[in-house]
Motif scaffolding. Structure first.
Motif, PDB file in Angstrom:
ATOM      1  N   ALA A  74      42.948  61.895  14.047  1.00 33.80           N
ATOM      2  CA  ALA A  74      43.080  60.433  14.094  1.00 33.80           C
ATOM      3  C   ALA A  74      44.458  59.964  13.599  1.00 33.80           C
ATOM      4  O   ALA A  74      44.906  58.867  13.952  1.00 33.80           O
ATOM      5  CB  ALA A  74      41.976  59.784  13.259  1.00 33.80           C
ATOM      6  N   LEU A  75      45.130  60.791  12.803  1.00 35.32           N
ATOM      7  CA  LEU A  75      46.469  60.415  12.327  1.00 35.32           C
ATOM      8  C   LEU A  75      47.519  60.583  13.425  1.00 35.32           C
ATOM      9  O   LEU A  75      48.602  60.015  13.338  1.00 35.32           O
ATOM     10  CB  LEU A  75      46.875  61.300  11.139  1.00 35.32           C
ATOM     11  CG  LEU A  75      46.087  61.146   9.838  1.00 35.32           C
ATOM     12  CD1 LEU A  75      46.539  62.199   8.832  1.00 35.32           C
ATOM     13  CD2 LEU A  75      46.286  59.755   9.257  1.00 35.32           C
ATOM     14  N   HIS A  76      47.197  61.384  14.432  1.00 33.42           N
ATOM     15  CA  HIS A  76      48.173  61.747  15.464  1.00 33.42           C
ATOM     16  C   HIS A  76      48.065  60.851  16.695  1.00 33.42           C
ATOM     17  O   HIS A  76      47.007  60.310  16.989  1.00 33.42           O
ATOM     18  CB  HIS A  76      47.978  63.216  15.881  1.00 33.42           C
ATOM     19  CG  HIS A  76      48.415  64.198  14.837  1.00 33.42           C
ATOM     20  ND1 HIS A  76      47.682  64.425  13.689  1.00 33.42           N
ATOM     21  CD2 HIS A  76      49.500  65.003  14.753  1.00 33.42           C
ATOM     22  CE1 HIS A  76      48.313  65.325  12.950  1.00 33.42           C
ATOM     23  NE2 HIS A  76      49.420  65.697  13.567  1.00 33.42           N
ATOM     24  N   PRO A  77      49.155  60.737  17.434  1.00 29.92           N
ATOM     25  CA  PRO A  77      49.136  59.896  18.641  1.00 29.92           C
ATOM     26  C   PRO A  77      48.397  60.559  19.800  1.00 29.92           C
ATOM     27  O   PRO A  77      48.082  61.750  19.757  1.00 29.92           O
ATOM     28  CB  PRO A  77      50.627  59.738  18.987  1.00 29.92           C
ATOM     29  CG  PRO A  77      51.296  60.946  18.416  1.00 29.92           C
ATOM     30  CD  PRO A  77      50.497  61.334  17.206  1.00 29.92           C
ATOM     31  N   THR A  78      48.125  59.776  20.829  1.00 30.95           N
ATOM     32  CA  THR A  78      47.592  60.273  22.087  1.00 30.95           C
ATOM     33  C   THR A  78      48.577  59.909  23.188  1.00 30.95           C
ATOM     34  O   THR A  78      49.001  58.756  23.247  1.00 30.95           O
ATOM     35  CB  THR A  78      46.221  59.641  22.399  1.00 30.95           C
ATOM     36  OG1 THR A  78      45.303  60.007  21.359  1.00 30.95           O
ATOM     37  CG2 THR A  78      45.671  60.132  23.731  1.00 30.95           C
ATOM     38  N   PRO A  79      48.987  60.851  24.024  1.00 30.55           N
ATOM     39  CA  PRO A  79      48.614  62.266  23.991  1.00 30.55           C
ATOM     40  C   PRO A  79      49.375  63.014  22.901  1.00 30.55           C
ATOM     41  O   PRO A  79      50.281  62.463  22.271  1.00 30.55           O
ATOM     42  CB  PRO A  79      49.041  62.752  25.377  1.00 30.55           C
ATOM     43  CG  PRO A  79      50.205  61.877  25.754  1.00 30.55           C
ATOM     44  CD  PRO A  79      49.924  60.532  25.128  1.00 30.55           C
ATOM     45  N   LEU A  80      49.013  64.296  22.731  1.00 29.52           N
ATOM     46  CA  LEU A  80      49.604  65.102  21.664  1.00 29.52           C
ATOM     47  C   LEU A  80      50.880  65.827  22.092  1.00 29.52           C
ATOM     48  O   LEU A  80      51.425  66.614  21.308  1.00 29.52           O
ATOM     49  CB  LEU A  80      48.579  66.139  21.182  1.00 29.52           C
ATOM     50  CG  LEU A  80      47.454  65.612  20.288  1.00 29.52           C
ATOM     51  CD1 LEU A  80      46.347  66.653  20.138  1.00 29.52           C
ATOM     52  CD2 LEU A  80      47.987  65.222  18.916  1.00 29.52           C
ATOM     53  N   ASP A 105      45.047  72.057  20.325  1.00 28.12           N
ATOM     54  CA  ASP A 105      43.795  72.062  21.090  1.00 28.12           C
ATOM     55  C   ASP A 105      42.603  71.977  20.129  1.00 28.12           C
ATOM     56  O   ASP A 105      41.663  71.208  20.353  1.00 28.12           O
ATOM     57  CB  ASP A 105      43.670  73.344  21.932  1.00 28.12           C
ATOM     58  CG  ASP A 105      44.611  73.352  23.121  1.00 28.12           C
ATOM     59  OD1 ASP A 105      45.185  72.290  23.451  1.00 28.12           O
ATOM     60  OD2 ASP A 105      44.794  74.440  23.723  1.00 28.12           O
ATOM     61  N   LEU A 106      42.660  72.774  19.062  1.00 30.64           N
ATOM     62  CA  LEU A 106      41.565  72.764  18.084  1.00 30.64           C
ATOM     63  C   LEU A 106      41.472  71.404  17.394  1.00 30.64           C
ATOM     64  O   LEU A 106      40.373  70.882  17.162  1.00 30.64           O
ATOM     65  CB  LEU A 106      41.773  73.868  17.036  1.00 30.64           C
ATOM     66  CG  LEU A 106      41.547  75.293  17.526  1.00 30.64           C
ATOM     67  CD1 LEU A 106      42.069  76.299  16.486  1.00 30.64           C
ATOM     68  CD2 LEU A 106      40.063  75.539  17.806  1.00 30.64           C
ATOM     69  N   MET A 107      42.626  70.827  17.077  1.00 30.23           N
ATOM     70  CA  MET A 107      42.641  69.506  16.435  1.00 30.23           C
ATOM     71  C   MET A 107      41.928  68.492  17.327  1.00 30.23           C
ATOM     72  O   MET A 107      41.214  67.608  16.869  1.00 30.23           O
ATOM     73  CB  MET A 107      44.091  69.080  16.182  1.00 30.23           C
ATOM     74  CG  MET A 107      44.232  67.959  15.184  1.00 30.23           C
ATOM     75  SD  MET A 107      45.884  67.240  15.159  1.00 30.23           S
ATOM     76  CE  MET A 107      46.841  68.477  14.339  1.00 30.23           C
ATOM     77  N   ASP A 108      42.129  68.632  18.623  1.00 28.74           N
ATOM     78  CA  ASP A 108      41.526  67.727  19.602  1.00 28.74           C
ATOM     79  C   ASP A 108      40.029  67.974  19.759  1.00 28.74           C
ATOM     80  O   ASP A 108      39.256  67.049  19.976  1.00 28.74           O
ATOM     81  CB  ASP A 108      42.198  67.975  20.960  1.00 28.74           C
ATOM     82  CG  ASP A 108      42.728  66.697  21.576  1.00 28.74           C
ATOM     83  OD1 ASP A 108      42.585  65.625  20.962  1.00 28.74           O
ATOM     84  OD2 ASP A 108      43.282  66.774  22.682  1.00 28.74           O
ATOM     85  N   LEU A 109      39.620  69.241  19.655  1.00 26.78           N
ATOM     86  CA  LEU A 109      38.263  69.644  20.024  1.00 26.78           C
ATOM     87  C   LEU A 109      37.268  69.671  18.872  1.00 26.78           C
ATOM     88  O   LEU A 109      36.092  69.356  19.048  1.00 26.78           O
ATOM     89  CB  LEU A 109      38.291  71.067  20.613  1.00 26.78           C
ATOM     90  CG  LEU A 109      38.931  71.246  21.979  1.00 26.78           C
ATOM     91  CD1 LEU A 109      39.177  72.728  22.265  1.00 26.78           C
ATOM     92  CD2 LEU A 109      38.037  70.631  23.048  1.00 26.78           C
ATOM     93  N   GLU A 110      37.721  70.108  17.707  1.00 25.40           N
ATOM     94  CA  GLU A 110      36.780  70.411  16.620  1.00 25.40           C
ATOM     95  C   GLU A 110      36.443  69.155  15.816  1.00 25.40           C
ATOM     96  O   GLU A 110      37.341  68.521  15.255  1.00 25.40           O
ATOM     97  CB  GLU A 110      37.392  71.449  15.668  1.00 25.40           C
ATOM     98  CG  GLU A 110      37.592  72.823  16.287  1.00 25.40           C
ATOM     99  CD  GLU A 110      36.291  73.600  16.377  1.00 25.40           C
ATOM    100  OE1 GLU A 110      35.322  73.250  15.647  1.00 25.40           O
ATOM    101  OE2 GLU A 110      36.246  74.548  17.171  1.00 25.40           O
TER     102      GLU A 110
END
Ligand code: HEM
Length: 130
Positions: free
Chosen positions: A40-46, A27-32
């Motif tokens: 940005a290295l991770h896919p969507t969705p998480l 959640d923090l990775m997504d929000l902060e």
């Protein structure tokens, strides 16, 4: 049960506690904004990332081997090679995990040794200079 037998997995509250920590981490990775490079290295969705880190950490922290049961040997460094990971990415991962532990009220007596263990693994994940 003596103190020596209590695993970090149990101290974090077992599966439910660990899931909360991992969910807060993503959640923090997504929000902060400060973790945007890591995000940005991770896919969507998480969702898949959440499951995999949760399954892995269960076993790594002394609980059930959910990750190995599903995928075999973690080969973590090899699995991270497709992503360019340098000091900045490592530092964001660590800051994100530290904030998640803090917000999940993980006691310092547990959070500090965990942070050291995460740091060792995060250092090992680096695969490019800088
Ligand atoms: C050093 C900074 C790190 C970065 C930038 C990073 C980034 C990533 C990325 C982008 C993925 C792919 C996500 C996906 O496939 O959904 C991933 C997967 C994963 N990461 Fe990391 N990671 C880092 C450190 C760590 C650390 C310290 C651990 C464990 C303590 C870890 C455990 C995992 C696991 C278990 C997976 C799933 C591997 C798989 O089955 O494909 N990562 N990581």
């Amino acid at each position: 049960m003596s103190d020596e037998q209590v695993t970090p997995f149990q101290q974090l509250g077992g599966e439910a506690g660990l899931r909360r920590l991992v969910d807060r981490f993503y959640d923090l990775m997504d929000l902060e904004p400060g973790f945007a490079g890591l995000r940005a290295l991770h896919p969507t969705p998480l969702d898949g990332s959440r499951d995999k880190l949760y399954w892995f950490l269960c076993g790594w922290l002394g609980g059930p081997n959910h990750y190995i049961d599903r995928f075999g040997h973690p080969m973590l460094r090899a699995r991270h090679l497709p992503y360019a990971i340098g000091n900045a990415e490592r530092d964001q991962w660590m800051a994100c995990m530290r904030q998640a532990m803090d917000e999940c009220a993980v006691e310092p007596a547990l959070a500090e040794p965990l942070a050291k263990a995460f740091q060792g693994t995060a250092d090992w994940m680096r695969n490019r200079a800088g």
